[in-house]
Scaffold this active site. Structure first.
Site, PDB file in Angstrom:
ATOM      1  N   GLU A 298       0.856  -1.014  -0.134  1.00 23.30           N
ATOM      2  CA  GLU A 298      -0.064   0.023   0.184  1.00 23.30           C
ATOM      3  C   GLU A 298       0.937   1.228  -0.026  1.00 23.30           C
ATOM      4  OE1 GLU A 298      -3.449   2.279   2.897  1.00 23.30           O
ATOM      5  OE2 GLU A 298      -1.790   0.621   3.586  1.00 23.30           O
ATOM      6  N   LYS A 355      -9.473   2.312  -2.572  1.00 22.95           N
ATOM      7  CA  LYS A 355     -10.038   1.821  -1.424  1.00 22.95           C
ATOM      8  C   LYS A 355     -11.200   2.409  -0.827  1.00 22.95           C
ATOM      9  CE  LYS A 355      -8.316   1.538   3.675  1.00 22.95           C
ATOM     10  NZ  LYS A 355      -7.130   1.824   4.621  1.00 22.95           N
ATOM     11  N   CYS A 411      -5.228  -2.432   3.240  1.00 22.95           N
ATOM     12  CA  CYS A 411      -4.919  -2.421   4.458  1.00 22.95           C
ATOM     13  C   CYS A 411      -6.068  -2.640   5.325  1.00 22.95           C
ATOM     14  CB  CYS A 411      -4.584  -0.705   4.753  1.00 22.95           C
ATOM     15  SG  CYS A 411      -4.067  -0.676   6.608  1.00 22.95           S
TER      16      CYS A 411
END
Length: 534
Positions: A298, A355, A411
């Site tokens: 990430e 995300k 994440c």
């Protein structure tokens, strides 16, 4: 006089009957109860509150990396007894609050780490975080304990209602205020064969099982402790007997790259080139078998994706003919995104995933513009203004016939089982990119890895995990770690892509079965209570 442990325990759980002075303190001068005033009458006293806080910390020892479930389970047994024997529903609520406070204070101790990355800016918040987060989450347990004592009549009912409501409270944590289902009670089993039950009932079911194992002896005495042992042994033997699926003859090879970029230097302009060169070097290092896919963590690229053709071409060359899945930031208009970009061998971007489940205060600030104008607050995990914007939702990326389709997670999206079930179609494997450098080195990265393993079990899908500072890992469809890169090491890992299992019961039905079981238990307890009144 030094009391025996049993006498001390009885004096704690019966504070109003063992101590005449304390009993008098709970009544006014005219003999009427003052328990109607919440703070004075319901407050159980610091001895009981301290005992609850300590028991919460004991239960938290079952979380990774300690994994002391043998200590956590007796601690939960004692906690249920303490809640059931509280002198009033209000006192039970207070005890639930302190029980949760102790539990979350220890299990989420890593929460201070992000505020130490730039201590000159954020360290002043640490005392507030240490107080507000554990006791804020403890409110879920407080409501559960209060409701159990209020509805339940008698010791047995109150223990069973406490187990039921605590399960619901833990499941609710995954949804309320965007959700935070970290360190659920059922997570104490992730490193044991018992975790395989998650393929049927998920983390909520594991939490219900944990509370059941503690509630049986707490409600019915030691005569039913044997039943808990039998149930525990049965799940253990079942999980231990399951075998991971066999690899195909010529599996696809994936390279996970772990650059180990220290968080406090990650965005430093002078170090940006160093970290980027480290990524390309680790990606292009020759190996016996050429990988089919290279994965970077990430936000591993310290530059924006936008209008940066030379950088994208450098990433493509580092892949040596393989696709490269890259964690990178990008902007679109006046919005910034935390993204995963798939770079083809010719330097083109074939797929993008943004995300969508963002971290409050980490990646965005609620009422961000106002918070920035009034207090100068910005999201400390984002380098784009006051925060990121959320993507459209779960997606599935197609990596071609050899690799199949992957469900991308960025994440802490990996801690939300409902996000995986919301994908538009079933993938062949799960791909998680993360930057666990925010979590320090003691507990956070280990707990994050453990929850990723649980997602693999729930879905029956292998999971590949690339983490900036670790722990990068290849996890098979049973949640077992097949290979990994240790924490705090710059390295790469080439590994075959593990095969998937058929869709699990949890993948098909989610939490519905466990909610039906909890509803059935609640109805049974209500019927028993009604008969007791008749």
């Amino acid at each position: 006089m030094i009391r025996s442990p049993m006498r001390l325990w009885k004096s704690l759980v019966h504070p109003n009957t063992r101590n005449p002075r304390r009993r008098k303190a709970h009544h006014g001068a005219d003999g009427t109860s003052i328990s109607r005033t919440v703070l004075r009458g319901a407050w159980p006293g610091w001895a009981l509150a301290g005992a609850a806080f300590g028991l919460g910390a004991v239960v938290a020892s079952g979380q990774a990396p300690l994994d002391e479930w043998r200590l956590a389970l007796p601690g939960l047994f004692a906690a249920l007894v303490l809640l059931a024997r509280a002198p009033s529903a209000g006192a039970a609520g207070w005890l639930g609050l302190f029980l949760g406070g102790g539990y979350f204070a220890l299990s989420l101790s890593w929460i201070v780490e992000p505020f130490l990355v730039e201590p000159e800016t954020y360290a002043w918040m640490i005392p507030f975080v240490l107080l507000l987060l554990p006791f804020g989450l403890g409110l879920f347990w407080a409501v559960a304990a209060w409701a159990a004592h209020r509805i339940g009549q008698g010791h047995v009912q109150r223990v069973l209602w406490s187990a039921l409501f605590l399960t619901l409270a833990e499941m609710a944590r995954g949804y309320v205020f965007t959700g935070f289902p970290w360190a659920m009670l059922g997570h104490i089993w992730i490193d044991t064969p018992i975790a395989q039950a998650a393929a049927f009932v998920g983390a909520g079911g594991l939490t219900a099982l944990t509370l059941l194992l503690a509630a049986l002896p707490a409600a019915f005495g030691w005569r039913l402790s044997g039943a808990s042992i039998v149930i525990l042994a049965g799940f253990y033997v079942y999980g231990d007997g399951l075998r991971s699926p066999a690899y195909p003859e010529n599996p696809a090879i994936v390279r996970l790259v772990q650059p180990n970029a220290e968080q406090h230097l990650k965005w430093d302009r002078d170090r940006a080139r160093v970290f980027f060169d480290r990524l390309t070097l680790l990606s292009s290092t020759p190996a016996e078998t050429r990988p089919d896919l290279v994965v970077w963590p990430e936000t591993s690229v310290p530059y924006l994706l936008n209008d940066n053709e030379a950088m994208v071409q450098a990433i493509a060359r580092a892949g040596q003919g393989a696709q490269v899945a890259v964690g990178i930031q990008r902007v679109e208009g006046n919005r910034g995104y935390n993204s995963l970009a798939v770079v083809k061998s010719d330097g083109g971007i074939s797929q993008l995933y943004d995300k969508h489940h963002l971290v409050p205060f980490g990646e965005y600030i609620p009422f961000g513009d106002l918070a920035f104008d009034l207090f100068g607050l910005s999201a400390f995990a984002s380098q784009l203004g006051a925060g990121y914007s959320a993507g459209p939702g779960p997606a599935v990326l197609d990596f071609g016939a050899r690799l199949g389709r992957a469900l991308p997670l960025i994440c802490y999206e990996a801690v939300f089982p409902q996000d995986l079930r919301a994908a538009p179609s079933r993938a062949d494997w799960i791909l998680q990119i993360t930057n666990d450098a925010w979590f320090g080195k003691l507990t956070g990265p280990w707990q994050h890895l453990a929850q990723a393993r649980l997602r693999a079990i729930e879905q029956g899908l292998p999971l590949l995990r690339a983490a900036n500072t670790g722990i990068s890992a290849v996890i098979d469809a049973r949640g077992r770690v097949a290979a990994y890169i240790p924490l705090g090491v710059a390295d790469f890992l080439d590994a075959p892509l593990p095969p998937a299992l058929p869709p699990t019961a949890y993948a098909r039905f989610g939490d519905a079965p466990i909610l039906v079981l909890l509803l059935g238990l609640g109805l049974a307890l209500l019927i028993q209570r009604r008969r007791g009144k008749a």
